[in-house]
Write an enzyme that holds these catalytic residues in place. Structure first.
Site, PDB file in Angstrom:
ATOM      1  N   TYR A   1       7.012   2.171   4.054  1.00 44.52           N
ATOM      2  CA  TYR A   1       7.053   0.762   4.456  1.00 44.52           C
ATOM      3  C   TYR A   1       7.665  -0.093   3.340  1.00 44.52           C
ATOM      4  O   TYR A   1       8.553  -0.917   3.584  1.00 44.52           O
ATOM      5  CB  TYR A   1       5.633   0.293   4.784  1.00 44.52           C
ATOM      6  CG  TYR A   1       5.493  -1.189   5.034  1.00 44.52           C
ATOM      7  CD1 TYR A   1       5.789  -1.735   6.279  1.00 44.52           C
ATOM      8  CD2 TYR A   1       5.064  -2.049   4.023  1.00 44.52           C
ATOM      9  CE1 TYR A   1       5.662  -3.094   6.512  1.00 44.52           C
ATOM     10  CE2 TYR A   1       4.931  -3.410   4.244  1.00 44.52           C
ATOM     11  CZ  TYR A   1       5.237  -3.924   5.482  1.00 44.52           C
ATOM     12  OH  TYR A   1       5.114  -5.268   5.698  1.00 44.52           O
TER      13      TYR A   1
ATOM     14  N   ASP B   1      -0.448 -11.822   9.579  1.00 43.83           N
ATOM     15  CA  ASP B   1       0.153 -12.021   8.253  1.00 43.83           C
ATOM     16  C   ASP B   1       0.493 -13.485   8.079  1.00 43.83           C
ATOM     17  O   ASP B   1       1.501 -13.941   8.610  1.00 43.83           O
ATOM     18  CB  ASP B   1       1.394 -11.141   8.119  1.00 43.83           C
ATOM     19  CG  ASP B   1       2.005 -11.200   6.722  1.00 43.83           C
ATOM     20  OD1 ASP B   1       1.546 -11.995   5.872  1.00 43.83           O
ATOM     21  OD2 ASP B   1       2.962 -10.439   6.479  1.00 43.83           O
TER      22      ASP B   1
ATOM     23  N   ASP C   1       0.892 -12.793  -4.210  1.00 45.45           N
ATOM     24  CA  ASP C   1      -0.022 -11.661  -4.364  1.00 45.45           C
ATOM     25  C   ASP C   1      -0.608 -11.321  -2.991  1.00 45.45           C
ATOM     26  O   ASP C   1      -1.182 -12.194  -2.322  1.00 45.45           O
ATOM     27  CB  ASP C   1      -1.170 -12.025  -5.312  1.00 45.45           C
ATOM     28  CG  ASP C   1      -0.743 -12.069  -6.773  1.00 45.45           C
ATOM     29  OD1 ASP C   1       0.189 -11.325  -7.137  1.00 45.45           O
ATOM     30  OD2 ASP C   1      -1.353 -12.827  -7.535  1.00 45.45           O
TER      31      ASP C   1
ATOM     32  N   ASP D   1      -2.370  -5.526   1.862  1.00 43.77           N
ATOM     33  CA  ASP D   1      -2.279  -5.183   3.285  1.00 43.77           C
ATOM     34  C   ASP D   1      -3.290  -4.098   3.614  1.00 43.77           C
ATOM     35  O   ASP D   1      -3.394  -3.093   2.886  1.00 43.77           O
ATOM     36  CB  ASP D   1      -0.894  -4.615   3.633  1.00 43.77           C
ATOM     37  CG  ASP D   1       0.182  -5.672   3.779  1.00 43.77           C
ATOM     38  OD1 ASP D   1      -0.128  -6.881   3.722  1.00 43.77           O
ATOM     39  OD2 ASP D   1       1.348  -5.267   3.967  1.00 43.77           O
TER      40      ASP D   1
END
Lengths: 129, 129
Positions: free
Chosen positions: A15, A39, A98, A101
């Site tokens: 990814y 997100d 910063d 995930d």
């Protein structure tokens, strides 16, 4: 197994590499057709192929670069995490965000859920803390 | 607000400091009475004051030390994360475990959910990668 920790961590490294290659198709190929992307966490969830393709189609064109700051973490379930900085060219010079995930994987090894943890105060202009 | 990012990050830093002081009461004071702890993710969830007190009562006696490897991350919701190494004295010398915790906070600023992401392959003996 297609959702063991070794697989999940390899997918998370892919990814990052695909994102940094600005290759939206390579990024979105990691996601299941029914995946969700939140997100940052606390904002509306994107659902399904079209919305995810649109999200990463845009995100990979803005010159952002992901830098892992620690090895990916696994779990005893279908989840793994990456913690990184997103380097961006902001309106007043370079900056970074910063981010952590949390990704969940389906039985086929595809990402079915991505939740990106970052808040307004995780945005840092160059030279700032 | 008692669950804004500044508060959440301060609580997470206090969690690390209290843990490293082997002060179980200081650690568990950060948690709501109805909190859940899933450590590691994919194992049975501990629920409520008695189970959480027992969990940290033990965890703070084994000589583990937490080392943040990146700043805490917030979100646009009631969640924040820390990414750290847990340094431990293992059966064959020192070791560390790579962990990311996702914590959720209630309206009173207490932790209501802790999920610790680490798998078997996040355990590293000293000298190993």
């Amino acid at each position: 197994m297609s959702n063991d920790t070794e697989h999940m961590k390899a997918r998370l490294r892919e990814y990052v590499e695909a994102f940094n290659a600005n290759d939206a198709a390579r990024v979105t190929a990691l996601f299941a057709d029914n995946a969700t992307v939140e997100d940052p966490v606390g904002t509306p969830v994107r659902r399904g192929r079209a919305e995810i393709d649109a999200f990463f189609g845009h995100a990979t064109t803005v010159g952002a670069r992901l830098e892992l700051v620690a090895p990916p973490r696994g779990s005893h379930a279908n989840a793994a995490t990456i913690t990184f900085k997103v380097h961006i060219a902001g309106p007043d010079g370079t900056a970074h965000i910063d981010v952590t995930d949390v990704m969940e994987f389906d039985a086929y090894g595809k990402i079915v859920s991505m939740r990106a943890y970052w808040g307004a105060d995780d945005y840092h202009r160059a030279g700032a803390a």
